[in-house]
Design a protein around this motif. Structure first.
Motif, mmCIF file in Angstrom:
data_model
loop_
_atom_site.group_PDB
_atom_site.id
_atom_site.type_symbol
_atom_site.label_atom_id
_atom_site.label_comp_id
_atom_site.label_asym_id
_atom_site.label_seq_id
_atom_site.Cartn_x
_atom_site.Cartn_y
_atom_site.Cartn_z
ATOM 1 N N MET A 400 0.758 -1.265 0.052
ATOM 2 C CA MET A 400 -0.208 -0.036 -0.088
ATOM 3 C C MET A 400 0.741 1.335 0.092
ATOM 4 O O MET A 400 0.546 2.190 -0.661
ATOM 5 N N LEU A 401 1.827 1.236 0.745
ATOM 6 C CA LEU A 401 2.912 2.603 0.699
ATOM 7 C C LEU A 401 3.389 2.716 -0.679
ATOM 8 O O LEU A 401 3.549 3.821 -0.933
ATOM 9 N N LYS A 402 3.784 1.480 -1.144
ATOM 10 C CA LYS A 402 4.235 1.586 -2.518
ATOM 11 C C LYS A 402 3.209 2.315 -3.587
ATOM 12 O O LYS A 402 3.488 3.224 -4.424
ATOM 13 N N ALA A 403 2.045 1.818 -3.437
ATOM 14 C CA ALA A 403 1.065 2.067 -4.419
ATOM 15 C C ALA A 403 0.568 3.771 -4.013
ATOM 16 O O ALA A 403 0.303 4.342 -4.835
ATOM 17 N N GLU A 404 0.645 4.172 -2.742
ATOM 18 C CA GLU A 404 0.015 5.283 -2.346
ATOM 19 C C GLU A 404 1.221 6.156 -2.907
ATOM 20 O O GLU A 404 0.944 7.579 -3.142
ATOM 21 N N GLY A 420 2.118 12.566 2.737
ATOM 22 C CA GLY A 420 3.182 11.614 3.241
ATOM 23 C C GLY A 420 3.110 10.426 2.813
ATOM 24 O O GLY A 420 2.310 9.793 1.744
ATOM 25 N N ILE A 421 3.915 9.274 3.468
ATOM 26 C CA ILE A 421 3.983 7.979 2.794
ATOM 27 C C ILE A 421 2.767 7.539 2.459
ATOM 28 O O ILE A 421 2.913 6.329 1.723
ATOM 29 N N ALA A 422 1.720 7.560 3.420
ATOM 30 C CA ALA A 422 0.710 6.692 3.311
ATOM 31 C C ALA A 422 -0.482 7.630 2.916
ATOM 32 O O ALA A 422 -1.548 7.155 2.857
#
Lengths: 521, 248
Positions: A400-404, A420-422
């Motif tokens: 999810m962090l990668k996709a976001e 931010g990251i998320a």
């Protein structure tokens, strides 16, 4: 109670105004007898004495078989605590006496603590009737006792069923303060004694300085978690048939090589509480005030169980800081708990555990060769482990962090109010940073911190999972991610992934596949 | 939270300070000639993957992965006590607190030392019950380290609370009747081991003084006296016994 009495005292023996009756219990250091008052009803302090009391004999005399220097220190701790702290959930001490009887060398010089007499100990009650119906209420009272100690700046250091006493009216009080210590800053120093089954992993083989070992209030919180699990399910939270096996299980759990598997008999509301008491590191453990609120709620009363009203305000309470507003409320029988006020310390979770190299942290569940930044791995893995829903995995959070944001903590999208990251919206993140479901006091401001973003993500996903309709088509993990993008209600209404999020979910599925180690899913 | 310490054979570079590898319960370590092993033993006579050490709670297990060599695990304080682990034997439990794995290697004997400082010993006042409040450390009163500790504590136990601590040489002299091989190095080694075993926290004043050990001895003695690890009646371990076997 088959072990020999540490200090044998004959029935009918007189010490001060007390006559020794039946033995009550013995511990590693001393023995307790019932005492009946035969003389005046006032102690030296002018305090009224009860008709019966518990007399705790500690072998401090010169004629006792061994001169135990550490015993003196343990007694001093107990006496000191009793002198300084009188709280409704702590057992009372009326007096201390010294035996003066040269004709009995084994007793001469012994210290006698005259303590409030209880009916029995929690451990005796549990062995007679495990999983008692009153368990939750007793736990709430034990937790109150801990809160009273901690707010006054003390750590108990040896919380276990044998040290919880039950009074005639069935209420619980904490006793046995041999290991108790007053906090100096964030730590206290206690003698290096402990009860293995109730010792938090960070103290198992901890370093010991010449002042003893450092202990924090969070050690009592761990012990409370063990105690709660034992009271509610009649089993220890960590697996193993012997204390040694359970100690090794605790060590493996703390190192992150093993998961916490709580008994399925544990009611759901207690599951979260016990889990937050038994976090791997002391920093992640729930604070005593938050714990008391949750335990009180779980025990089925929306306010603390009734306490005897005590109008006397002790010096210790008076000198405490604003953080103890709540204690005064408690002591005076006021029961406003809804407004937690400003003094409650915030409980934040997911401080990365630094013991294992971040690059390989949690490698069994999150591949190390797919470009997940090493610095974030511990936070990702811990955030997933903080949730006991099987579908909230480290690989899901990483994907999810990668996709976001493609792991970009500086991402800023003011148009959508996501940062931010998320890609959190600050006013939403505020509600998810803390493990206990309370909002943090101040609104998070961009740039949002990575630990807060990831911890918040973990908590939120953990909330989403049980709210999704069971049996929706597709991978549960992808559905959770879609619900994070939109909402679980949308996903439930669309009976699957809403069309406009299909692209996002396709990318996510790809990353999930890349990050999940073969065979772990 | 480690429970096992592995000390590989000395290499030419670090003769003075030997590496110590710490294992927590469940962690494993491989040794052998291959560079893939956690402990590389560059000797022609050693198998590429010679064996594996796994910490298992307070004790450890040894797997012999070699094709034909039998390894001997000795207890260096045990008067010849040893066990053999044949080729292909997996997960053999080792009961000693101190062990030396001897690898026969083309005429040489290479020794890997393994310490298990978390072994538990029964204390007179405690039972085996996990619900009993127990001290955080336990010592074996028959071991050499206990004799060293007793010798260090002796002056203060004999009634002089502020007596200066004996020097290492004085300790050697005190112990020699029962332990003829005692030397400065071996006593020093035992002091270092005690600091590991009792989990002594390095004091702020000894952070960067290197090999100076005064602080360590002082902390050991005050810890031992404070928690009654050595009592006056324990000083018998220092008394010369006719057979010379009281302290091994």
């Amino acid at each position: 109670m088959t072990e020999p009495y540490a200090v044998p005292v004959p029935r009918g023996y007189r010490v001060g105004v007390w006559e020794v009756r039946d033995p009550i219990a013995t511990g590693a250091f001393g023995s307790v007898y019932e005492g009946r008052r035969t003389g005046g009803d006032l102690a030296g302090t002018g305090e009224e004495l009860p008709r019966t009391a518990a007399l705790k004999f500690l072998p401090t005399g010169t004629g006792t078989p061994r001169q135990l220097t550490h015993l003196r220190e343990l007694i001093d701790r107990e006496v000191e605590l009793h002198r300084r702290l009188k709280q409704p959930r702590l057992i009372r001490m009326y007096d201390t006496l010294t035996v003066d009887d040269p004709s009995r060398p084994a007793l001469d010089g012994a210290t006698v603590l005259v303590l409030e007499k209880a009916e029995r100990s929690l451990s005796a009650l549990l062995s007679a009737a495990p999983r008692l119906a009153a368990g939750p209420v007793l736990l709430a009272q034990v937790c109150e006792g801990l809160a009273q100690l901690h707010r006054a700046g003390w750590v108990h250091g040896d919380l276990k069923p044998a040290n919880v006493l039950l009074m005639k009216d069935g209420s619980a009080r904490l006793a046995d303060f041999n290991m108790a210590a007053e906090l100096e800053g964030t730590h206290a120093y206690t003698p290096a004694f402990s009860t293995p089954d109730y010792t938090p992993p960070e103290l198992l083989w901890s370093e010991i300085g010449t002042r003893g070992r450092q202990i924090r209030p969070s050690a009592d919180v761990w012990a409370f978690g063990v105690l709660a699990h034992l009271v509610l399910t009649d089993s220890f939270p960590l697996p193993g048939g012997t204390p040694t096996a359970r100690r090794d299980a605790a060590a493996a759990y703390a190192r992150g090589t093993d998961e916490l598997r709580l008994s399925p008999q544990l009611p759901d509301i207690w599951r979260g509480i016990v889990r937050d008491c038994l976090s791997r590191t002391h920093a992640d453990r729930v604070g005593t005030d938050a714990l008391l609120r949750r335990v009180t709620e779980a025990a089925g009363t929306d306010r603390p169980p009734r306490l005897p009203r005590r109008r006397r305000r002790s010096a210790v309470i008076a000198s405490a800081t604003a953080a103890t507003v709540a204690v005064a409320a408690l002591g005076y029988g006021i029961s406003t708990w809804a407004d937690t006020g400003g003094g409650t310390p915030e409980v934040r979770s997911s401080t990365p555990t630094a013991k294992v190299a971040p690059a390989t942290y949690g490698s069994a569940e999150l591949r190390t060769d797919q470009g997940v930044p090493a610095a974030y791995r511990p936070m990702i893995v811990d955030a997933a482990h903080g949730c006991d829903q099987a579908d909230v995995t480290p690989a899901l959070i990483a994907a999810m962090l990668k996709a976001e944001s493609n792991f970009d903590p500086k991402l800023s999208d003011p148009g959508k109010d996501e940062y931010g990251i998320a890609r959190w919206t600050p006013r939403l993140l505020r509600w998810w940073i803390r493990a206990d479901g309370q909002p943090v006091r101040s609104m998070p401001k961009p740039p949002l911190s990575v630990p807060d973003s990831i911890a918040g993500l973990g908590h939120y996903l953990c909330y989403i999972e049980p709210n999704l309709t069971p049996d929706l088509p597709g991978d549960k993990r992808v559905l959770i991610a879609a619900a994070y993008r939109t909402s679980y209600k949308r996903v439930n209404a669309a009976h699957g992934i809403p069309p406009e999020y299909r692209d996002y979910c396709k990318r996510l599925t790809q990353y999930l596949k890349e990050y999940t180690p073969p065979g772990s899913w | 939270m480690y429970s096992i310490i592995v000390v590989p054979p000395p290499t030419t570079e670090d003769q003075s300070t030997r590496t110590q590898l710490k294992l927590a319960p469940g962690e494993r370590l491989t040794f052998g000639r291959s560079a893939d092993c956690d402990v590389e033993i560059p000797h022609k006579g050693v198998s590429r993957r010679a064996g594996e050490i796994t910490a298992q709670g307070a004790f450890w297990i040894l797997s012999n992965l070699s094709g034909e060599q039998t390894y001997v695990v000795e207890n260096p304080e045990g008067a010849g006590e040893h066990m053999k682990v044949g080729p292909g034997r997996l997960d053999a439990p080792v009961p000693f607190e101190f062990s030396r794995i001897v690898l026969p290697a083309a005429g040489d004997l290479l020794a890997v030392e393994v310490w298990a400082p978390r072994h538990d010993y029964l204390r007179s006042e405690g039972g085996l019950d996990g619900a009993t409040t127990a001290p955080a450390f336990s010592v074996d009163r028959t071991k050499r380290y206990f004799a060293v500790l007793a010798a260090l504590c002796e002056p203060r136990l004999r009634g002089a609370p502020h007596a200066p601590l004996p020097t290492v040489d004085q300790v050697v002299d005190r112990l020699r009747p029962n332990w003829p091989a005692a030397s400065r190095t071996s006593v020093q080694w035992n002091i270092d081991y005690l600091a590991v075993k009792l989990r002594l926290k390095p004091g702020p004043d000894e952070a960067d003084t290197g090999p100076r050990l005064n602080g360590k001895k002082e902390s050991l003695v005050s810890l031992a006296l404070r928690f009654d690890l050595v009592r006056e009646d324990d000083l018998v371990v220092l008394a010369a016994s006719p057979s010379g076997r009281a302290v091994r």
